[in-house]
Design a protein around this motif. Structure first.
Motif, PDB file in Angstrom:
ATOM      1  N   ALA A  50       0.723  -1.485  -0.063  1.00 58.69           N
ATOM      2  CA  ALA A  50       0.034  -0.053  -0.052  1.00 58.69           C
ATOM      3  C   ALA A  50       0.721   0.877  -0.100  1.00 58.69           C
ATOM      4  CB  ALA A  50      -0.644  -0.083   1.220  1.00 58.69           C
ATOM      5  N   SER A  51       2.438   0.912   0.123  1.00 60.24           N
ATOM      6  CA  SER A  51       2.973   2.374   0.676  1.00 60.24           C
ATOM      7  C   SER A  51       3.517   2.961  -1.558  1.00 60.24           C
ATOM      8  CB  SER A  51       4.299   2.240   1.031  1.00 60.24           C
ATOM      9  OG  SER A  51       5.380   1.579   0.464  1.00 60.24           O
ATOM     10  N   ASP A  52       4.092   4.111  -1.288  1.00 63.34           N
ATOM     11  CA  ASP A  52       4.808   4.072  -2.269  1.00 63.34           C
ATOM     12  C   ASP A  52       5.514   3.996  -3.329  1.00 63.34           C
ATOM     13  OD1 ASP A  52       2.059   5.666  -2.039  1.00 63.34           O
ATOM     14  OD2 ASP A  52       2.985   7.606  -1.779  1.00 63.34           O
ATOM     15  N   ASP A  53       6.404   3.086  -2.230  1.00 66.71           N
ATOM     16  CA  ASP A  53       7.713   2.551  -3.284  1.00 66.71           C
ATOM     17  C   ASP A  53       6.902   1.044  -3.458  1.00 66.71           C
ATOM     18  OD1 ASP A  53       8.624   4.551  -1.709  1.00 66.71           O
ATOM     19  OD2 ASP A  53       9.206   3.688  -0.305  1.00 66.71           O
ATOM     20  N   ASP A  54       7.943   0.614  -4.445  1.00 63.13           N
ATOM     21  CA  ASP A  54       7.395  -0.599  -5.094  1.00 63.13           C
ATOM     22  C   ASP A  54       8.360  -1.830  -3.510  1.00 63.13           C
ATOM     23  OD1 ASP A  54       6.065  -0.148  -7.349  1.00 63.13           O
ATOM     24  OD2 ASP A  54       8.576   0.125  -8.168  1.00 63.13           O
ATOM     25  N   MET A  55       7.442  -2.413  -3.840  1.00 59.19           N
ATOM     26  CA  MET A  55       7.792  -3.994  -2.848  1.00 59.19           C
ATOM     27  C   MET A  55       9.026  -4.051  -3.400  1.00 59.19           C
ATOM     28  SD  MET A  55       5.310  -6.464  -1.675  1.00 59.19           S
ATOM     29  CE  MET A  55       6.564  -8.395  -1.066  1.00 59.19           C
ATOM     30  N   GLU A  56       9.709  -4.687  -1.839  1.00 66.98           N
ATOM     31  CA  GLU A  56      11.024  -5.235  -2.080  1.00 66.98           C
ATOM     32  C   GLU A  56      11.219  -6.537  -1.716  1.00 66.98           C
ATOM     33  OE1 GLU A  56      14.805  -4.076  -0.124  1.00 66.98           O
ATOM     34  OE2 GLU A  56      13.928  -2.337  -0.469  1.00 66.98           O
TER      35      GLU A  56
ATOM     36  N   ASP B 166      16.195 -13.142  -9.763  1.00 65.60           N
ATOM     37  CA  ASP B 166      17.181 -13.864 -10.721  1.00 65.60           C
ATOM     38  C   ASP B 166      16.591 -15.408 -10.354  1.00 65.60           C
ATOM     39  OD1 ASP B 166      19.087 -14.698 -12.291  1.00 65.60           O
ATOM     40  OD2 ASP B 166      20.644 -13.516 -11.257  1.00 65.60           O
ATOM     41  N   LEU B 167      16.811 -16.090 -11.642  1.00 63.23           N
ATOM     42  CA  LEU B 167      16.471 -17.932 -11.508  1.00 63.23           C
ATOM     43  C   LEU B 167      17.726 -18.236 -11.537  1.00 63.23           C
ATOM     44  CD1 LEU B 167      13.120 -18.465 -13.140  1.00 63.23           C
ATOM     45  CD2 LEU B 167      13.539 -18.070 -11.203  1.00 63.23           C
ATOM     46  N   GLY B 168      18.768 -17.609 -11.767  1.00 61.64           N
ATOM     47  CA  GLY B 168      20.063 -18.439 -11.608  1.00 61.64           C
ATOM     48  C   GLY B 168      20.403 -19.308 -12.336  1.00 61.64           C
TER      49      GLY B 168
ATOM     50  N   LEU C 196      -0.258  -9.460 -15.958  1.00 59.56           N
ATOM     51  CA  LEU C 196       0.557  -8.702 -15.050  1.00 59.56           C
ATOM     52  C   LEU C 196       0.748  -9.808 -14.096  1.00 59.56           C
ATOM     53  CD1 LEU C 196      -2.226  -5.698 -13.517  1.00 59.56           C
ATOM     54  CD2 LEU C 196       0.617  -5.725 -14.010  1.00 59.56           C
ATOM     55  N   LEU C 197      -0.477 -11.102 -13.888  1.00 57.39           N
ATOM     56  CA  LEU C 197       0.612 -12.531 -13.246  1.00 57.39           C
ATOM     57  C   LEU C 197       1.832 -13.026 -14.156  1.00 57.39           C
ATOM     58  CD1 LEU C 197      -2.817 -13.519 -11.804  1.00 57.39           C
ATOM     59  CD2 LEU C 197      -0.711 -12.739 -10.278  1.00 57.39           C
ATOM     60  N   LEU C 198       1.780 -12.681 -15.092  1.00 61.69           N
ATOM     61  CA  LEU C 198       2.470 -13.880 -16.634  1.00 61.69           C
ATOM     62  C   LEU C 198       4.063 -13.655 -15.365  1.00 61.69           C
ATOM     63  CD1 LEU C 198       2.389 -15.586 -18.908  1.00 61.69           C
ATOM     64  CD2 LEU C 198       2.542 -12.843 -20.567  1.00 61.69           C
ATOM     65  N   PRO C 199       4.278 -12.246 -15.729  1.00 61.13           N
ATOM     66  CA  PRO C 199       6.141 -12.790 -15.821  1.00 61.13           C
ATOM     67  C   PRO C 199       6.334 -13.641 -14.163  1.00 61.13           C
ATOM     68  CG  PRO C 199       6.036 -10.476 -15.711  1.00 61.13           C
ATOM     69  CD  PRO C 199       3.851 -11.541 -16.199  1.00 61.13           C
ATOM     70  N   ILE C 200       4.670 -13.864 -13.329  1.00 61.57           N
ATOM     71  CA  ILE C 200       5.045 -14.375 -12.143  1.00 61.57           C
ATOM     72  C   ILE C 200       5.080 -15.645 -12.165  1.00 61.57           C
ATOM     73  CG2 ILE C 200       4.039 -14.824  -9.535  1.00 61.57           C
ATOM     74  CD1 ILE C 200       3.674 -11.951  -8.967  1.00 61.57           C
ATOM     75  N   MET C 201       4.114 -16.174 -13.133  1.00 58.69           N
ATOM     76  CA  MET C 201       3.658 -17.163 -13.766  1.00 58.69           C
ATOM     77  C   MET C 201       4.801 -18.273 -13.982  1.00 58.69           C
ATOM     78  SD  MET C 201      -0.198 -16.992 -14.946  1.00 58.69           S
ATOM     79  CE  MET C 201      -0.779 -18.754 -15.333  1.00 58.69           C
ATOM     80  N   VAL C 202       4.939 -17.365 -14.601  1.00 51.11           N
ATOM     81  CA  VAL C 202       6.857 -17.724 -15.566  1.00 51.11           C
ATOM     82  C   VAL C 202       7.750 -18.406 -14.583  1.00 51.11           C
ATOM     83  CG1 VAL C 202       8.757 -17.167 -17.194  1.00 51.11           C
ATOM     84  CG2 VAL C 202       6.768 -16.777 -18.004  1.00 51.11           C
TER      85      VAL C 202
ATOM     86  N   MET D  62      10.911 -10.447 -17.763  1.00 53.51           N
ATOM     87  CA  MET D  62       9.717 -10.225 -17.100  1.00 53.51           C
ATOM     88  C   MET D  62       9.759 -10.319 -15.527  1.00 53.51           C
ATOM     89  SD  MET D  62       8.490 -13.094 -19.292  1.00 53.51           S
ATOM     90  CE  MET D  62       6.596 -12.737 -18.729  1.00 53.51           C
ATOM     91  N   ILE D  63      10.858 -10.969 -15.158  1.00 53.64           N
ATOM     92  CA  ILE D  63      10.789 -10.743 -14.134  1.00 53.64           C
ATOM     93  C   ILE D  63      11.950  -9.852 -12.877  1.00 53.64           C
ATOM     94  CG2 ILE D  63      12.729 -11.647 -12.600  1.00 53.64           C
ATOM     95  CD1 ILE D  63      12.257 -14.256 -13.818  1.00 53.64           C
ATOM     96  N   GLU D  64      11.947  -9.128 -13.922  1.00 49.20           N
ATOM     97  CA  GLU D  64      12.949  -8.130 -13.053  1.00 49.20           C
ATOM     98  C   GLU D  64      11.069  -7.192 -12.578  1.00 49.20           C
ATOM     99  OE1 GLU D  64      15.676  -5.881 -15.594  1.00 49.20           O
ATOM    100  OE2 GLU D  64      17.748  -7.855 -14.620  1.00 49.20           O
ATOM    101  N   GLN D  65      10.045  -6.775 -13.526  1.00 45.69           N
ATOM    102  CA  GLN D  65       9.309  -6.457 -13.196  1.00 45.69           C
ATOM    103  C   GLN D  65       8.651  -6.532 -12.558  1.00 45.69           C
ATOM    104  OE1 GLN D  65       6.837  -7.145 -16.773  1.00 45.69           O
ATOM    105  NE2 GLN D  65       7.918  -5.785 -18.322  1.00 45.69           N
ATOM    106  N   ILE D  66       8.454  -7.864 -11.241  1.00 49.31           N
ATOM    107  CA  ILE D  66       7.491  -8.707 -10.790  1.00 49.31           C
ATOM    108  C   ILE D  66       7.324  -7.309  -9.293  1.00 49.31           C
ATOM    109  CG2 ILE D  66       7.295  -9.988  -8.941  1.00 49.31           C
ATOM    110  CD1 ILE D  66       9.064 -11.909 -10.832  1.00 49.31           C
ATOM    111  N   PRO D  67       8.879  -6.159  -8.824  1.00 47.45           N
ATOM    112  CA  PRO D  67       7.834  -5.499  -7.567  1.00 47.45           C
ATOM    113  C   PRO D  67       6.793  -4.908  -8.335  1.00 47.45           C
ATOM    114  CG  PRO D  67      10.457  -6.142  -7.873  1.00 47.45           C
ATOM    115  CD  PRO D  67       9.413  -6.509  -8.830  1.00 47.45           C
TER     116      PRO D  67
END
Length: 195
Positions: A84-90, A96-98, A135-141, A165-170
């Motif tokens: 709910a805060s203005d910052d993207d969640m950490e 990274d999937l490594g 929106l869920l796509l990167p998390i699904m991937v 895609m993964i970098e977009q998750i936050p």
């Protein structure tokens, strides 16, 4: 005991080897609680705690059970405040999937998130199915749960696309939170695209 100490103890508890094999470890539990914190349909604590553990853990005492369950609820509330805060969640892990995606913390986090979605799938998709799916796509991937589907296998075979895609998750988490909890403030991410 500080919240940091409680989290430390929760992490040790969830990452121990003696939990049921389908129980979520700390990374997965964090993802799971994030999904629960985003969804507008409140799942009763008893239900989501029981689902998280798959079967009741062997607590050393009632006090330990109370402490673990209380910390889980506090962590869920803490994640809700972050969203709910203005910052993207950490995230509590590297984005990274490594080299070994199956062993990556992020994979566990994404799997946990999807478990949280599955708990109330109807509520996630009833109003804005296309936007939510996109929106869920990167998390699904990231979760690797869908790799037997051709379009997911194709994305998984493109490392650059996966990283992007993964970098977009936050920011996706913020967008999902706003979509569900403040639909009148459509985040920029969801503005109609001009073809």
């Amino acid at each position: 005991m500080s919240f940091a100490e409680q989290l430390h103890r929760l992490q040790a508890f969830l990452d121990a080897d003696d939990l049921h094999e389908e129980a979520l470890d700390y990374m997965a539990a964090h993802g799971y609680l994030t999904a629960l914190a985003i969804c507008t349909e409140q799942v009763p604590a008893r239900e989501w705690i029981d689902a998280l553990f798959a079967e009741p853990p062997h607590y050393r005492s009632d006090a330990e059970r109370a402490e673990i369950e209380e910390t889980l609820q506090q962590l869920k509330a803490h994640i809700g405040r972050q969203l709910a805060s203005d910052d993207d969640m950490e995230l509590p892990c590297e984005l990274d999937l490594g080299e070994e995606p199956d062993d990556a913390d992020l994979r566990g986090w994404c799997i946990g998130f999807m478990e949280g979605v599955f708990l109330r799938e109807g509520a996630w998709f009833e109003n804005a199915e296309d936007e939510v799916s996109e929106l869920l796509l990167p998390i699904m991937v990231g979760s690797g749960l869908f790799e037997d589907q051709p379009e997911f296998a194709e994305m998984a075979s493109n490392p650059d696309l996966m990283d992007e895609m993964i970098e977009q998750i936050p920011e996706i988490l913020t967008a999902l939170f706003l979509l569900f909890n403040a639909p009148e403030e459509k985040p920029a991410l969801l503005k109609p695209r001009h073809h």
